[in-house]
Design a protein around this motif. Sequence first.
Motif, short mmCIF file in Angstrom:
data_model
loop_
_atom_site.label_atom_id
_atom_site.label_comp_id
_atom_site.label_asym_id
_atom_site.label_seq_id
_atom_site.Cartn_x
_atom_site.Cartn_y
_atom_site.Cartn_z
N TRP A 146 27.59 73.09 36.58
CA TRP A 146 27.67 71.93 37.47
C TRP A 146 29.01 71.94 38.20
O TRP A 146 30.00 72.49 37.71
CB TRP A 146 27.47 70.62 36.72
CG TRP A 146 28.46 70.39 35.62
CD1 TRP A 146 28.29 70.72 34.31
CD2 TRP A 146 29.77 69.80 35.73
NE1 TRP A 146 29.41 70.37 33.60
CE2 TRP A 146 30.34 69.81 34.44
CE3 TRP A 146 30.50 69.27 36.80
CZ2 TRP A 146 31.62 69.30 34.19
CZ3 TRP A 146 31.78 68.77 36.55
CH2 TRP A 146 32.32 68.78 35.25
N THR A 147 29.00 71.34 39.38
CA THR A 147 30.21 71.18 40.18
C THR A 147 30.22 69.76 40.73
O THR A 147 29.17 69.23 41.07
CB THR A 147 30.20 72.17 41.37
OG1 THR A 147 29.95 73.48 40.87
CG2 THR A 147 31.53 72.15 42.11
N SER A 148 31.39 69.17 40.81
CA SER A 148 31.47 67.84 41.44
C SER A 148 32.75 67.75 42.25
O SER A 148 33.74 68.42 41.94
CB SER A 148 31.44 66.74 40.38
OG SER A 148 32.64 66.75 39.64
N GLU A 149 32.72 66.92 43.26
CA GLU A 149 33.92 66.66 44.03
C GLU A 149 33.75 65.35 44.80
O GLU A 149 32.64 64.91 45.06
CB GLU A 149 34.21 67.81 45.00
CG GLU A 149 33.17 67.93 46.09
CD GLU A 149 33.30 69.21 46.89
OE1 GLU A 149 33.77 70.20 46.35
OE2 GLU A 149 32.89 69.20 48.07
N TRP A 150 34.88 64.74 45.13
CA TRP A 150 34.87 63.51 45.92
C TRP A 150 34.98 63.87 47.39
O TRP A 150 35.83 64.65 47.78
CB TRP A 150 36.04 62.62 45.52
CG TRP A 150 35.81 61.91 44.24
CD1 TRP A 150 36.14 62.36 43.00
CD2 TRP A 150 35.18 60.64 44.06
NE1 TRP A 150 35.76 61.45 42.06
CE2 TRP A 150 35.18 60.38 42.68
CE3 TRP A 150 34.63 59.71 44.94
CZ2 TRP A 150 34.63 59.22 42.15
CZ3 TRP A 150 34.10 58.55 44.42
CH2 TRP A 150 34.10 58.31 43.04
N ARG A 151 34.10 63.27 48.18
CA ARG A 151 34.14 63.48 49.62
C ARG A 151 33.66 62.24 50.33
O ARG A 151 32.86 61.48 49.80
CB ARG A 151 33.25 64.66 50.01
CG ARG A 151 34.05 65.93 50.29
CD ARG A 151 33.16 67.04 50.79
NE ARG A 151 32.18 67.47 49.82
CZ ARG A 151 30.87 67.47 50.03
NH1 ARG A 151 30.39 67.04 51.16
NH2 ARG A 151 30.05 67.90 49.10
N CYS A 152 34.13 62.06 51.55
CA CYS A 152 33.68 60.90 52.30
C CYS A 152 33.73 61.22 53.79
O CYS A 152 34.75 61.64 54.31
CB CYS A 152 34.55 59.69 52.00
SG CYS A 152 34.02 58.21 52.86
N ASP A 153 32.61 61.00 54.47
CA ASP A 153 32.56 61.23 55.92
C ASP A 153 33.15 60.05 56.69
O ASP A 153 33.50 60.18 57.85
CB ASP A 153 31.11 61.44 56.37
CG ASP A 153 30.53 62.71 55.78
OD1 ASP A 153 31.32 63.62 55.46
OD2 ASP A 153 29.30 62.78 55.65
N THR A 154 33.24 58.91 56.04
CA THR A 154 33.72 57.71 56.72
C THR A 154 35.24 57.68 56.84
O THR A 154 35.78 57.51 57.93
CB THR A 154 33.23 56.45 55.98
OG1 THR A 154 31.82 56.52 55.85
CG2 THR A 154 33.61 55.20 56.74
#
Length: 125
Positions: free
Chosen positions: A32-40
Amino acid sequence: MPDPTTLTLYCEPCPRCALHAWQRIERGRLLWTSEWRCDTCGFGAPEPWNRSEGQGRPPEEVRAALVVAEGTVLLRVGGAGGAGLRLLRDALGLTMQELLTAVRDGYDATPVEARFLTGLLSGAG
Ligand SMILES: [Zn+2]
């Protein structure tokens, strides 16, 4: 003079910031992989913020993000045609309590987990 590292820890994501997570099967392992991202607000850009990776069952918050994104597949556990208990324990590290619940109610696997477990089962059988 504040430590820049500390400042990043206290940054406040906007309400649209989201933890993105995905799973894959690679060489017979569930990853599994996770990361925080936001287009806003651009949080996590250009470099993904707080990316983490692992093997087996992801941490709860990562798994929650996976479930939101991909939904779950109910796996029958134990009995004829059900996923093997031992397999479930070894592959996902379920506790005895979780195993008992899974036998009673089935196991809410993510689609990738379901594929992984099904693959293990057919390989084992
Ligand atoms: Zn944001």
